[in-house]
Design an enzyme around this catalytic site. Sequence first.
Site, PDB file in Angstrom:
ATOM      1  N   TYR A 157       1.187  -9.288   4.361  1.00 59.43           N
ATOM      2  CA  TYR A 157       0.265  -9.622   5.044  1.00 59.43           C
ATOM      3  C   TYR A 157       1.177 -10.731   6.082  1.00 59.43           C
ATOM      4  O   TYR A 157       0.496 -10.434   7.602  1.00 59.43           O
ATOM      5  CB  TYR A 157       0.127 -10.733   4.527  1.00 59.43           C
ATOM      6  CG  TYR A 157      -1.709 -10.167   3.899  1.00 59.43           C
ATOM      7  CD1 TYR A 157      -1.665  -9.013   4.079  1.00 59.43           C
ATOM      8  CD2 TYR A 157      -1.971 -11.001   2.609  1.00 59.43           C
ATOM      9  CE1 TYR A 157      -2.843  -8.171   3.175  1.00 59.43           C
ATOM     10  CE2 TYR A 157      -3.362 -10.861   2.299  1.00 59.43           C
ATOM     11  CZ  TYR A 157      -3.820  -9.182   2.343  1.00 59.43           C
ATOM     12  OH  TYR A 157      -5.091  -8.808   1.810  1.00 59.43           O
ATOM     13  N   ALA A 188      -3.125 -19.262  -2.022  1.00 52.91           N
ATOM     14  CA  ALA A 188      -3.378 -17.171  -2.594  1.00 52.91           C
ATOM     15  C   ALA A 188      -3.818 -17.256  -2.605  1.00 52.91           C
ATOM     16  O   ALA A 188      -5.099 -16.652  -2.856  1.00 52.91           O
ATOM     17  CB  ALA A 188      -2.746 -16.819  -1.200  1.00 52.91           C
ATOM     18  N   GLN A 189      -3.690 -17.121  -3.828  1.00 53.41           N
ATOM     19  CA  GLN A 189      -4.118 -15.823  -5.726  1.00 53.41           C
ATOM     20  C   GLN A 189      -5.216 -17.265  -6.282  1.00 53.41           C
ATOM     21  O   GLN A 189      -6.662 -16.213  -7.253  1.00 53.41           O
ATOM     22  CB  GLN A 189      -2.689 -16.220  -6.511  1.00 53.41           C
ATOM     23  CG  GLN A 189      -1.699 -15.340  -6.251  1.00 53.41           C
ATOM     24  CD  GLN A 189      -2.097 -14.026  -6.598  1.00 53.41           C
ATOM     25  OE1 GLN A 189      -2.949 -13.268  -4.876  1.00 53.41           O
ATOM     26  NE2 GLN A 189      -2.262 -13.695  -7.154  1.00 53.41           N
ATOM     27  N   ASP A 249      -5.604   5.065  -0.758  1.00 56.32           N
ATOM     28  CA  ASP A 249      -5.599   4.568  -0.295  1.00 56.32           C
ATOM     29  C   ASP A 249      -3.914   5.545   0.994  1.00 56.32           C
ATOM     30  O   ASP A 249      -2.921   5.178   0.929  1.00 56.32           O
ATOM     31  CB  ASP A 249      -4.283   3.613  -0.299  1.00 56.32           C
ATOM     32  CG  ASP A 249      -4.668   1.947  -0.245  1.00 56.32           C
ATOM     33  OD1 ASP A 249      -6.058   2.253   0.266  1.00 56.32           O
ATOM     34  OD2 ASP A 249      -5.171   1.691  -1.235  1.00 56.32           O
ATOM     35  N   HIS A 263       1.234  -1.259   0.353  1.00 56.51           N
ATOM     36  CA  HIS A 263       0.881   0.089   0.543  1.00 56.51           C
ATOM     37  C   HIS A 263       0.906   1.327  -0.093  1.00 56.51           C
ATOM     38  O   HIS A 263       0.669   1.598   0.989  1.00 56.51           O
ATOM     39  CB  HIS A 263      -1.018   0.027   1.185  1.00 56.51           C
ATOM     40  CG  HIS A 263      -1.710  -1.029   1.224  1.00 56.51           C
ATOM     41  ND1 HIS A 263      -2.328  -2.453   1.922  1.00 56.51           N
ATOM     42  CD2 HIS A 263      -3.522  -1.026   0.552  1.00 56.51           C
ATOM     43  CE1 HIS A 263      -3.011  -2.731   1.650  1.00 56.51           C
ATOM     44  NE2 HIS A 263      -3.847  -2.404   0.318  1.00 56.51           N
ATOM     45  N   ASN A 264       1.244   1.385  -1.163  1.00 58.82           N
ATOM     46  CA  ASN A 264       2.216   2.451  -1.386  1.00 58.82           C
ATOM     47  C   ASN A 264       1.892   3.205  -2.856  1.00 58.82           C
ATOM     48  O   ASN A 264       0.551   3.283  -3.608  1.00 58.82           O
ATOM     49  CB  ASN A 264       3.998   2.684  -1.381  1.00 58.82           C
ATOM     50  CG  ASN A 264       3.798   1.586  -2.638  1.00 58.82           C
ATOM     51  OD1 ASN A 264       3.673   0.801  -3.312  1.00 58.82           O
ATOM     52  ND2 ASN A 264       4.993  -0.225  -2.331  1.00 58.82           N
ATOM     53  N   PHE A 265       2.728   4.384  -2.896  1.00 61.64           N
ATOM     54  CA  PHE A 265       2.203   5.627  -4.161  1.00 61.64           C
ATOM     55  C   PHE A 265       2.338   4.426  -5.233  1.00 61.64           C
ATOM     56  O   PHE A 265       1.784   4.851  -5.779  1.00 61.64           O
ATOM     57  CB  PHE A 265       3.083   6.630  -3.984  1.00 61.64           C
ATOM     58  CG  PHE A 265       3.169   7.840  -4.897  1.00 61.64           C
ATOM     59  CD1 PHE A 265       1.513   8.226  -5.250  1.00 61.64           C
ATOM     60  CD2 PHE A 265       4.425   7.598  -6.278  1.00 61.64           C
ATOM     61  CE1 PHE A 265       1.596   9.509  -6.185  1.00 61.64           C
ATOM     62  CE2 PHE A 265       3.596   8.603  -7.219  1.00 61.64           C
ATOM     63  CZ  PHE A 265       2.470   9.336  -7.283  1.00 61.64           C
ATOM     64  N   ARG A 266       2.929   3.279  -5.230  1.00 63.78           N
ATOM     65  CA  ARG A 266       3.086   2.908  -6.737  1.00 63.78           C
ATOM     66  C   ARG A 266       1.845   2.050  -6.954  1.00 63.78           C
ATOM     67  O   ARG A 266       1.283   2.663  -7.806  1.00 63.78           O
ATOM     68  CB  ARG A 266       4.313   2.122  -6.938  1.00 63.78           C
ATOM     69  CG  ARG A 266       4.458   1.982  -8.235  1.00 63.78           C
ATOM     70  CD  ARG A 266       5.713   0.171  -8.315  1.00 63.78           C
ATOM     71  NE  ARG A 266       6.758   0.759  -7.428  1.00 63.78           N
ATOM     72  CZ  ARG A 266       7.843   1.382  -8.883  1.00 63.78           C
ATOM     73  NH1 ARG A 266       7.501   1.191  -9.856  1.00 63.78           N
ATOM     74  NH2 ARG A 266       8.286   2.572  -8.588  1.00 63.78           N
ATOM     75  N   ASP A 308      -9.111  -1.764  -7.755  1.00 61.62           N
ATOM     76  CA  ASP A 308      -8.375  -1.593  -6.433  1.00 61.62           C
ATOM     77  C   ASP A 308      -7.725  -2.731  -6.256  1.00 61.62           C
ATOM     78  O   ASP A 308      -6.330  -3.073  -5.955  1.00 61.62           O
ATOM     79  CB  ASP A 308      -9.157  -1.525  -5.297  1.00 61.62           C
ATOM     80  CG  ASP A 308      -8.859  -0.981  -3.907  1.00 61.62           C
ATOM     81  OD1 ASP A 308      -6.950  -0.658  -4.182  1.00 61.62           O
ATOM     82  OD2 ASP A 308      -8.631  -1.496  -3.002  1.00 61.62           O
TER      83      ASP A 308
END
Length: 537
Positions: free
Chosen positions: A433, A461-462, A302, A261-264, A411
């Site tokens: 996570y 998970a995917q 975010d 959860h960053n700018f990228r 998102d």
Amino acid sequence: MGSGISKARRGLLYISYNGKVQKFMFDRKATSRDIQEQLAISCGLTRLSNVILKCRGDVIAISPSMPNNTPQEPYTLEQAGYNVSANDIIASTVKEIGKQFRQAFMVEETKREVYNRVASIESRVEKDGKRLMEMEKYKLDLVELRDAIYNKQTNTLDYNRLRPAITLPNHFYCPSTEQESLISMARDIPAYNKYVLTNETKEALKTPQFDVWQWEPNEMLILLEEMYFELGLVDELDIHPATLKRFLLRVQENYRNNPFHNFRHCFCVTQMMYVLIHGCRLQEVLSKRDICVLLTACICHDLDHPGFNNTYQINSRSELAVRYNDMSPLENHHCAVSFKILSSPECNIFANLTPEEFKEVRGDMIILILATDMARHAEILDAFKQKLDNFDYSSEDHLNTLKMILIKACDISNECRPIQVSEGWVECLMEEYFHQSDQEKKECLPVAPFMDRDRVTKPTAQIGFIKYVLLPLFEALNKLYPEVEFIALESLKQALNHYERMKDFDENKKKLFAGPVMSKSGRDWYSEKQMVDEGGQ
């Protein structure tokens, strides 16, 4: 081409001038003077010519209520002379008023220039004073940083301790705390254009194949700016280019350096919205203001994310969970930081909207950012599916649901990109996570199975996420916009096959290596041979 006048408002006359009969159409909502000027121009006269209409020798008053006639009985147009006295008086009056306005504005401009110079000098003095204070602060920060990465065992500086997820302090923005400085203008925009985008880059930006890993943060700012200009949002909302630059810069500064959860991530979500706007031709069904709200909500969705999700906030009874009563604490926080940035005049891209328009924009942005809470995923998707069969673009409720689905889709759209682009994001998300689950174990809080490094694998998970979250969402969107098949669904199916093959490979590998331990029969020739080859006992 048509005249652009509805039948109810259209007047039709047949005019005879210099022996020629011609058709003249006019708007019955126009003024008498406008109709007179149009008549003069249509017959090749100057606009200010005084013309009259006659029918069988009688003068007809030129007005919007003139009755229509037929080609057999045209009205005769005659020139009654040229009168410019009134226009000359008006022209001289306007000229004199303009001269007085110019003189008044020159005085104001001089005052403004003097004020700006004084303000500039004050600002420089203030900056010089702050610079001295900051230098002292940086010295202390360097000492603290050195102590933080100093490895006592080897007596060296261990730079591996500077992991992006844990270098920033565990704080949130709150109006009542000192962390408000997060929103402050740490740096200003450059006074010149640093980057120039090629046409190839601009076109690639409209596709889901765009490789976000090849761009640096400052370059991503220019790409976001290009989206606003290319979609016509800067002109439509009268956004000053410098204000847009400052807004994007403040947003970038208020994203933390988390693994995911960053700018990228913010840029990826916004770029996928840009892809959908072009690929699904959303400009045809949404206003430019709606398009701007969608793009801006993606950019802000975010802001100041701490790297710990809502479940952690609620279970740990964090400051945010208490403030927002356990209801989407992170999403409410993202909204608060967004409008804190927009509250600065130098960053407010909506400054030229009316108060009522800004109120509507604020309401729409809050709806969209709150919709990104995955706890509301089923609720929003079900509401969208119910409207699909009779979707009404004139209904505000239907449009709001569509916009919520669009930002939700963007998102979580990483798997809609090529595997070589999307797989890096899986690693980043799992790192975030695992960092949270490790913290939850330390604090004796509940740990979600999909976050536990001891229980989850990347393929399992995917596969679950693609099957039960992504495919149902994008298949529903595909019913309204068939273009989604090419934009997203094809890549999603390829990603699902990729992770299913990876899962099969991992399971076969486990069976292969688990067999020797579970059995000592003669069939397990591999066990004996492998143990000998590896020097086992």
